[in-house]
Motif scaffolding. Structure first.
Motif, PDB file in Angstrom:
ATOM      1  N   LYS A 397     -36.666  38.879   2.465  1.00 59.37           N
ATOM      2  CA  LYS A 397     -36.819  39.644   1.224  1.00 59.37           C
ATOM      3  C   LYS A 397     -36.897  38.725   0.014  1.00 59.37           C
ATOM      4  CE  LYS A 397     -34.542  43.859   2.887  1.00 59.37           C
ATOM      5  NZ  LYS A 397     -33.377  44.774   2.711  1.00 59.37           N
ATOM      6  N   GLN A 398     -36.195  37.591   0.091  1.00 63.22           N
ATOM      7  CA  GLN A 398     -36.244  36.644  -1.019  1.00 63.22           C
ATOM      8  C   GLN A 398     -37.555  35.857  -1.049  1.00 63.22           C
ATOM      9  OE1 GLN A 398     -32.781  34.178  -0.663  1.00 63.22           O
ATOM     10  NE2 GLN A 398     -31.323  35.841  -1.080  1.00 63.22           N
ATOM     11  N   MET A 399     -38.059  35.503   0.138  1.00 65.40           N
ATOM     12  CA  MET A 399     -39.245  34.648   0.206  1.00 65.40           C
ATOM     13  C   MET A 399     -40.547  35.431   0.098  1.00 65.40           C
ATOM     14  SD  MET A 399     -38.091  31.628   0.356  1.00 65.40           S
ATOM     15  CE  MET A 399     -39.644  30.826   0.658  1.00 65.40           C
ATOM     16  N   ALA A 400     -40.536  36.716   0.408  1.00 70.58           N
ATOM     17  CA  ALA A 400     -41.776  37.498   0.406  1.00 70.58           C
ATOM     18  C   ALA A 400     -42.480  37.473  -0.947  1.00 70.58           C
ATOM     19  CB  ALA A 400     -41.483  38.926   0.850  1.00 70.58           C
ATOM     20  N   PRO A 401     -41.793  37.719  -2.076  1.00 76.00           N
ATOM     21  CA  PRO A 401     -42.495  37.660  -3.375  1.00 76.00           C
ATOM     22  C   PRO A 401     -43.069  36.279  -3.669  1.00 76.00           C
ATOM     23  CG  PRO A 401     -40.394  38.795  -3.590  1.00 76.00           C
ATOM     24  CD  PRO A 401     -40.396  38.160  -2.240  1.00 76.00           C
ATOM     25  N   HIS A 402     -42.336  35.233  -3.283  1.00 73.44           N
ATOM     26  CA  HIS A 402     -42.835  33.871  -3.535  1.00 73.44           C
ATOM     27  C   HIS A 402     -44.100  33.593  -2.715  1.00 73.44           C
ATOM     28  CE1 HIS A 402     -39.320  32.699  -5.910  1.00 73.44           C
ATOM     29  NE2 HIS A 402     -38.556  33.296  -4.984  1.00 73.44           N
ATOM     30  N   LYS A 403     -44.128  34.032  -1.448  1.00 73.73           N
ATOM     31  CA  LYS A 403     -45.321  33.837  -0.624  1.00 73.73           C
ATOM     32  C   LYS A 403     -46.515  34.589  -1.202  1.00 73.73           C
ATOM     33  CE  LYS A 403     -42.914  33.044   3.763  1.00 73.73           C
ATOM     34  NZ  LYS A 403     -42.698  33.520   5.148  1.00 73.73           N
ATOM     35  N   TYR A 404     -46.249  35.789  -1.720  1.00 70.04           N
ATOM     36  CA  TYR A 404     -47.325  36.576  -2.311  1.00 70.04           C
ATOM     37  C   TYR A 404     -47.880  35.883  -3.554  1.00 70.04           C
ATOM     38  CZ  TYR A 404     -49.854  40.711  -3.907  1.00 70.04           C
ATOM     39  OH  TYR A 404     -50.835  41.589  -4.310  1.00 70.04           O
ATOM     40  N   MET A 405     -46.978  35.357  -4.377  1.00 72.56           N
ATOM     41  CA  MET A 405     -47.411  34.672  -5.596  1.00 72.56           C
ATOM     42  C   MET A 405     -48.139  33.368  -5.270  1.00 72.56           C
ATOM     43  SD  MET A 405     -44.038  35.326  -7.987  1.00 72.56           S
ATOM     44  CE  MET A 405     -44.683  34.303  -9.298  1.00 72.56           C
ATOM     45  N   GLN A 406     -47.687  32.660  -4.234  1.00 75.22           N
ATOM     46  CA  GLN A 406     -48.364  31.415  -3.848  1.00 75.22           C
ATOM     47  C   GLN A 406     -49.787  31.686  -3.375  1.00 75.22           C
ATOM     48  OE1 GLN A 406     -45.885  29.535  -0.919  1.00 75.22           O
ATOM     49  NE2 GLN A 406     -44.309  28.900  -2.407  1.00 75.22           N
ATOM     50  N   LEU A 407     -49.962  32.725  -2.568  1.00 77.70           N
ATOM     51  CA  LEU A 407     -51.306  33.058  -2.105  1.00 77.70           C
ATOM     52  C   LEU A 407     -52.196  33.485  -3.269  1.00 77.70           C
ATOM     53  CD1 LEU A 407     -53.339  33.475   0.150  1.00 77.70           C
ATOM     54  CD2 LEU A 407     -52.403  35.768   0.491  1.00 77.70           C
ATOM     55  N   GLU A 408     -51.636  34.249  -4.179  1.00 77.94           N
ATOM     56  CA  GLU A 408     -52.423  34.676  -5.332  1.00 77.94           C
ATOM     57  C   GLU A 408     -52.853  33.479  -6.171  1.00 77.94           C
ATOM     58  OE1 GLU A 408     -52.220  38.131  -8.785  1.00 77.94           O
ATOM     59  OE2 GLU A 408     -50.376  37.359  -7.888  1.00 77.94           O
ATOM     60  N   GLN A 409     -51.963  32.497  -6.301  1.00 79.20           N
ATOM     61  CA  GLN A 409     -52.303  31.293  -7.052  1.00 79.20           C
ATOM     62  C   GLN A 409     -53.407  30.497  -6.344  1.00 79.20           C
ATOM     63  OE1 GLN A 409     -51.249  30.543 -10.021  1.00 79.20           O
ATOM     64  NE2 GLN A 409     -52.260  28.537 -10.161  1.00 79.20           N
TER      65      GLN A 409
END
Length: 425
Positions: A397-409
């Motif tokens: 749950k903590q890493m999911a938003p970061h992975k989403y933001m990294q892919l978007e970047q």
């Protein structure tokens, strides 16, 4: 039984093929000596040599028999005895030689020898050839012309002052005798049984088969006219016209084979077969390139979505926008699926533990010590699994938003989607 205190015996493939230390072994018997060698240890392919002596001191040699393997010339055995050498071959040789018997002190041409052939593998059906300095006898089997024997008688070689050649002056042929089996499709009086070419008399003697009631056979003699050379149309003699009588080619082949001593190596023997080794390295290189290519494709987050639209060389604005949205939606769905899977496992373990705890409360009085010990062990393991699943779920749950933001970047910086950069500018 208690465990063994010694280490397991490890025998490598090379050690197994060597069979014994250094790949060779000598055994002494009464009036005999046996030598064994590993395959491919000796250059000539020798694997076994048996020496037989006439005395116990092993000084008076009587017979030597050698066994070979993996030879290109198909030689399998060689026997030395009484001044004679006998070589045996398996099928697959040029000229289909099966056995060669000759004198050790005179292995060259125009000497006493006997050659046996695989007649089924030969076009001429030759099965045996016997040679002496003065004659050659050839035996045939299953020929279409029913020939079964040819005997050639040679004369003494005349000394001539002429330039030396590689083959020397050929021996003069005095007489050639050919014998034929009965051809029942023809009348006996027309079926040749024997024909003799008397070259020094310029004469051909033909004897036909004898009819059953007859006592004598029909004969016919042909004489060469004295002035035949003057009428023209003579057939010029050449060496290849008497190739059936010659053993020189076979002896030259054997000499080259003995000097080369090449061994046949299986394509599956990758250690000795250089071609197979190169092929294996090439396959390994291609496999590594394929692995790297797959890794690159796995790292390329747009690869599966580009494949759906045919991997175009140029991407327009609508395609770029759709690729970006599909890629982000796919990642979001995979993150949700993974979270649901962890949550499902967490709930399953928790429910199972709660059920076992209720059973324990109901049966606590009647449970034995072994049952209680099993229950406590299960609870300990279940709590550990639940704790691990809880940690994984929280971390996900903590890493999911970061992975989403990294892919978007990454999608923003991907040059293949440059058509939509102006939208977010």
């Amino acid at each position: 039984m208690p465990a063994s205190w010694v280490l397991p015996i490890l025998v490598t493939k090379n050690q197994y093929e060597m069979r014994c230390p250094q790949g060779k072994k000598t055994i002494l018997y009464k009036k005999a000596k046996l030598e064994k060698y590993a395959n491919y240890l000796l250059k000539d392919g020798l694997v076994t040599r048996l020496s037989v002596y006439t005395n116990n001191e092993l000084t008076d040699l009587n017979k030597v028999q050698e066994w070979y393997e993996n030879r290109e010339d198909k030689l399998v055995t060689r026997i030395h005895q009484d001044g004679l050498i006998t070589e045996d071959f398996v099928e697959g040789r040029p000229r289909s030689l099966q056995q060669h018997l000759y004198k050790a002190n005179n292995p060259g041409p125009e000497a006493e020898r006997t050659m046996t052939f695989f007649h089924k593998a030969r076009v001429d059906g030759l099965c045996k050839r016997e040679e002496t300095p003065a004659e050659i006898t050839e035996h045939f089997i299953n020929r279409d012309d029913f020939l079964y024997l040819r005997h050639v008688l040679f004369g003494k070689r005349q000394k001539k002052v002429a330039p030396a050649t590689a083959e020397g002056t050929p021996r003069p042929i005095l007489k050639i005798t050919e014998k034929f089996h009965r051809n029942v499709s023809r009348p006996a009086s027309e079926d040749v049984a024997e024909q003799v070419f008397v070259l020094h008399e310029d004469k051909i003697q033909v004897t036909y088969h004898r009819e059953d009631p007859n006592i004598t056979a029909s004969t016919r003699d042909f004489f060469k006219p004295p002035n035949a050379e003057e009428k023209g149309g003579n057939l010029q003699w050449a060496n290849d016209m008497t190739s059936t009588f010659q053993v020189r080619d076979i002896l030259m082949d054997r000499q080259k084979e003995e000097l080369a001593s090449e061994l046949a190596i299986s394509v599956y023997d990758t250690e000795r077969n250089e071609k197979a080794k190169k092929h294996r390295k090439e396959l390994e290189r291609l496999a590594m390139e394929e692995k790297l290519r797959r890794q690159e494709m796995e790292m390329d987050y747009l690869a599966p979505f580009l494949a759906q639209i045919g991997n175009p060389d140029k991407i327009n604005k609508s395609q770029a926008f759709k690729l970006k949205e599909d890629c982000l939606a796919d990642l979001k769905q995979r993150l949700i699926d993974k979270a649901n899977l962890i949550q499902l496992r967490f709930e399953k373990e928790t429910s199972e533990l709660h059920k076992r705890q209720q059973d324990y409360q109901q049966k606590q009085v009647a449970m034995t010590k072994e049952d209680e010990e099993q229950y406590f062990n299960y609870c300990s393991e279940a709590m550990f699994r639940i704790h691990i699943l809880e940690l994984r779920l929280n971390r996900h749950k903590q890493m999911a938003p970061h992975k989403y933001m990294q892919l978007e970047q990454k999608l923003r910086q991907d040059q293949r989607l440059s058509a939509i950069h102006s939208i977010f500018g």
